[in-house]
Design a protein around this motif. Structure first.
Motif, PDB file in Angstrom:
ATOM      1  N   PRO A 128      -3.397  24.093  15.722  1.00 27.54           N
ATOM      2  CA  PRO A 128      -2.185  23.813  14.846  1.00 27.54           C
ATOM      3  C   PRO A 128      -2.802  23.614  13.383  1.00 27.54           C
ATOM      4  CG  PRO A 128      -2.141  22.621  16.887  1.00 27.54           C
ATOM      5  CD  PRO A 128      -2.984  23.610  17.042  1.00 27.54           C
ATOM      6  N   TYR A 170       3.211  24.740  17.591  1.00 18.99           N
ATOM      7  CA  TYR A 170       2.246  24.376  19.004  1.00 18.99           C
ATOM      8  C   TYR A 170       1.517  23.227  19.510  1.00 18.99           C
ATOM      9  CZ  TYR A 170       1.728  29.244  19.456  1.00 18.99           C
ATOM     10  OH  TYR A 170       2.096  30.670  19.720  1.00 18.99           O
ATOM     11  N   LYS A 171       2.330  22.166  18.580  1.00 18.36           N
ATOM     12  CA  LYS A 171       1.716  20.751  19.247  1.00 18.36           C
ATOM     13  C   LYS A 171       2.789  20.344  20.051  1.00 18.36           C
ATOM     14  CE  LYS A 171      -1.400  17.054  19.868  1.00 18.36           C
ATOM     15  NZ  LYS A 171      -2.315  16.701  20.052  1.00 18.36           N
ATOM     16  N   GLU A 203      -1.384  22.798  26.528  1.00 18.59           N
ATOM     17  CA  GLU A 203      -1.420  22.602  25.182  1.00 18.59           C
ATOM     18  C   GLU A 203      -2.266  23.493  24.228  1.00 18.59           C
ATOM     19  OE1 GLU A 203      -2.385  19.547  22.264  1.00 18.59           O
ATOM     20  OE2 GLU A 203      -0.947  17.788  23.231  1.00 18.59           O
ATOM     21  N   ARG A 230      -3.328  27.006  23.436  1.00 20.21           N
ATOM     22  CA  ARG A 230      -2.666  28.591  23.546  1.00 20.21           C
ATOM     23  C   ARG A 230      -3.727  30.053  23.497  1.00 20.21           C
ATOM     24  NH1 ARG A 230       0.323  26.251  25.370  1.00 20.21           N
ATOM     25  NH2 ARG A 230       1.690  29.289  25.248  1.00 20.21           N
ATOM     26  N   GLY A 264      -2.391  32.499  20.652  1.00 23.07           N
ATOM     27  CA  GLY A 264      -2.193  31.756  19.375  1.00 23.07           C
ATOM     28  C   GLY A 264      -3.186  31.431  18.271  1.00 23.07           C
ATOM     29  N   TYR A 309       4.552  34.965  19.426  1.00 21.24           N
ATOM     30  CA  TYR A 309       4.473  33.580  19.056  1.00 21.24           C
ATOM     31  C   TYR A 309       6.043  33.038  19.614  1.00 21.24           C
ATOM     32  CZ  TYR A 309       6.546  29.085  16.748  1.00 21.24           C
ATOM     33  OH  TYR A 309       7.021  27.494  16.830  1.00 21.24           O
ATOM     34  N   ASP A 312       5.431  33.315  23.304  1.00 17.52           N
ATOM     35  CA  ASP A 312       4.051  32.405  23.566  1.00 17.52           C
ATOM     36  C   ASP A 312       4.851  30.869  23.501  1.00 17.52           C
ATOM     37  OD1 ASP A 312       1.834  31.166  24.163  1.00 17.52           O
ATOM     38  OD2 ASP A 312       1.306  30.619  22.222  1.00 17.52           O
ATOM     39  N   ILE A 313       6.033  30.759  22.780  1.00 17.78           N
ATOM     40  CA  ILE A 313       7.131  29.711  23.188  1.00 17.78           C
ATOM     41  C   ILE A 313       7.862  29.325  24.005  1.00 17.78           C
ATOM     42  CG2 ILE A 313       9.369  28.955  22.310  1.00 17.78           C
ATOM     43  CD1 ILE A 313       7.059  27.927  20.165  1.00 17.78           C
ATOM     44  N   ILE A 349       5.823  28.176  26.855  1.00 23.58           N
ATOM     45  CA  ILE A 349       5.856  26.978  27.175  1.00 23.58           C
ATOM     46  C   ILE A 349       6.784  26.140  27.810  1.00 23.58           C
ATOM     47  CG2 ILE A 349       5.458  24.823  25.333  1.00 23.58           C
ATOM     48  CD1 ILE A 349       4.249  26.595  23.366  1.00 23.58           C
TER      49      ILE A 349
END
Lengths: 105, 447
Positions: free
Chosen positions: B146, B208-209, B219, B221, B225, B272, B275-276, B279
């Protein structure tokens, strides 16, 4: 100075249930942030962590632990050691806290 | 005794307040018909509204957030709280001059100098912010993902503001006027560096944080990431750099480089978003809060903007489609993410400044007690619906439909602003309007 009979680890831990992590909205004991706690001759020694390093609430939580501890009868001082190893994870929560957040083992 | 060190950014909440006022002003200009689509994309009203949105709303929002966020990810303080205040003053004063300068175009030539003067003030504010944020970031090296993404974003911020200032100078300083026609070809690169390299990369880094932190998700990635950062930063650098070079040099290699940059950006956005989703799926916290639920709308608009950009590029209509993509990025992605995250950050900072020092001494509310989440959902839904309807109108060739859609967006903004105000005033925590009295309940759960 001798420690009053009621002033023991369990008594202090019970009192610290009143200190919350404001972001998660749950008490720091059941969140598993308290790594160690000793009571000796009226001095409470706390070893604890935060959910994440650099947390803006860190000083407020530490102040809360100190204020709640020093308010207990027979307590002369409260020392707090913040550690980052082992890192906190949700798995350190008690079953009650896990149930509150819907976390499965 | 524990000394309460100042971990709370003093100027973050004022920055948010200024940003929200600027957002409402921009929406008012659009609703009044002084901007595109009622007027041309280069009309004075359009230029004023665009800068109110990107400088007044998004820049102040992001800098306010970073003044609090960078100390969190670096565990180091800002260089100076006073510099943060100077940043806000310089940017807001500069913006006011710029908006006045834009609205005076063709009417009050004497006010033309307000543009470069305002641009210089904004640049000064940005330089102060970069120094203020750069000190803790450099001091905390090696940085986690991040922090590195924020650092990359700040580099693009510098490029964006420098380009903007060069436009303002060419526009108002007679000896530089011959360069204006050439420089105008770089307006797209200015927008890409700002909305992409600065805002989007930084928002990705911050998310990302914050997302894993709020949702109790891993956390780390990993490769995904790193790819987002390298492809995103590299892609924006390549696209902007080659685009700027093409303003002066017509070379096929530069066009290929520019297209490669666009492709890298598209891939970075896709990774991204994947990846979200990861999460959200790997979160430990089953019941997530309103700001994280509503943020899904913003991520959806990022995906939609990227998909449309790819579609426009494939059919060689990227230039014609640019206003729609910018609208989706500004209102849907960045604006949506900002409004949703403010719903958490404002109550959290309010708690720290108003209730934090009472922790351990008596009853305190939780951050969650400062809001009524169910009241926020209709406003978030209305906001994103308005953005979607506006985009659909533009896409269908009925740009006139954008204004009615923006009325919904503005109504939702006002609704959310009232909710932010109530959180800050402790309206829900106290159950009454008088926020000066201490809360009358204990909200700590016992295990």
């Amino acid at each position: 100075m001798s420690t009053p009979a009621a002033l023991n680890r369990e008594f202090v831990l019970d009192a610290l249930h009143e200190v919350i992590d404001p972001e998660l909205g749950y008490n720091i004991v059941d969140l598993g942030l308290i790594y160690g706690l000793d009571v000796d001759s009226g001095v409470i020694k706390v070893t604890m962590t935060m959910t994440t390093p650099g947390c803006p609430a860190q000083d407020y939580i530490l102040s809360g632990v100190y204020e709640r501890g020093i308010s207990l009868p027979g307590v002369r001082d409260v020392t707090i050691d913040v550690v980052w190893e082992p890192a906190w994870s949700p798995q350190k929560m008690t079953p009650l806290a896990k149930a509150h957040f819907g976390i499965q083992d | 005794m524990v000394t309460l060190a100042n971990r709370v950014s003093r100027w973050t909440l004022p920055a948010f307040a200024l940003a929200l006022v600027n957002f409402l002003l921009a929406e008012a200009l659009i609703l009044a018909g002084l901007t595109w689509p009622a007027r041309s994309v280069s009309a004075p009203g359009t230029l004023a509204a665009v800068h109110l949105l990107v400088i007044g709303w998004l820049l102040l929002l992001m800098l306010g957030a970073l003044f609090q966020f960078v100390p969190v990810i670096t565990a180091r303080a800002l260089a100076s709280q006073r510099l943060a205040l100077l940043t806000l003053l310089a940017i807001e004063a500069g913006l006011a001059a710029m908006v006045g300068g834009f609205l005076a175009i063709g009417r009050h030539p004497a006010l033309a100098l307000a543009l470069p003067a305002g641009g210089t003030a904004v640049l000064l504010g940005v330089l102060l912010a970069i120094f203020n944020l750069g000190v803790p970031l450099f001091g905390a090296r090696p940085l986690a993902l991040p922090g590195r993404m924020v650092l990359s974003g700040l580099a693009f911020l510098l490029v964006t503001v420098a380009l903007g200032l060069s436009f303002a100078l060419a526009f108002t300083v007679p000896p530089l006027a011959p360069y204006l026609a050439v420089l105008l070809y770089a307006v797209g690169d200015h927008a890409l560096a700002g909305l992409g390299g600065w805002f989007t990369l930084t928002a990705m880094g911050v998310s990302y944080k914050l997302l894993p932190m709020f949702m109790l998700a891993p956390e780390e990635r990993g490769v995904a990431g790193e790819c987002v950062h390298v492809l995103g930063a590299g892609g924006f650098a390549l696209a902007v750099g080659a685009g700027l070079a093409r303003v002066w040099v017509a070379a096929e290699a530069l066009r290929v480089a520019q297209d490669s940059g666009y492709m890298a950006i598209a891939i970075a956005v896709m990774i991204y978003l994947w990846d979200i989703v990861r999460i959200y799926r790997t979160r430990k916290r089953a019941l997530i809060e309103a700001h994280n639920r509503a943020a899904a709308g913003a991520f959806g608009f990022l995906g939609l903007a990227a998909a449309l950009a790819i579609g426009f590029a494939a059919t060689h209509r990227l230039g014609a489609g640019a206003p729609l993509i910018i609208f989706l990025v500004v209102f849907g992605w960045l604006g949506g993410l900002g409004l949703t995250q403010l719903y958490k950050i404002i109550p959290f900072l309010t708690w720290l400044t108003r209730y934090g020092s009472n922790l351990g001494r008596g009853a305190v509310p939780r951050v969650q007690d400062l809001v009524r989440e169910r009241r926020s959902y209709p406003w978030f839904a209305l906001y994103f619906l308005g953005v979607l309807l506006g985009a659909a109108c533009v896409l269908a060739g009925h740009a006139g439909g954008l204004r009615p859609s923006l009325a919904l967006v503005t109504l939702a903004t006002v609704g959310l602003l009232i909710e932010y105000w109530r959180a800050w005033r402790g309206h829900y925590a106290h159950g009454r309007r008088d926020a000066s009295a201490p809360p009358s309940f204990v909200s700590n759960q016992r295990g």
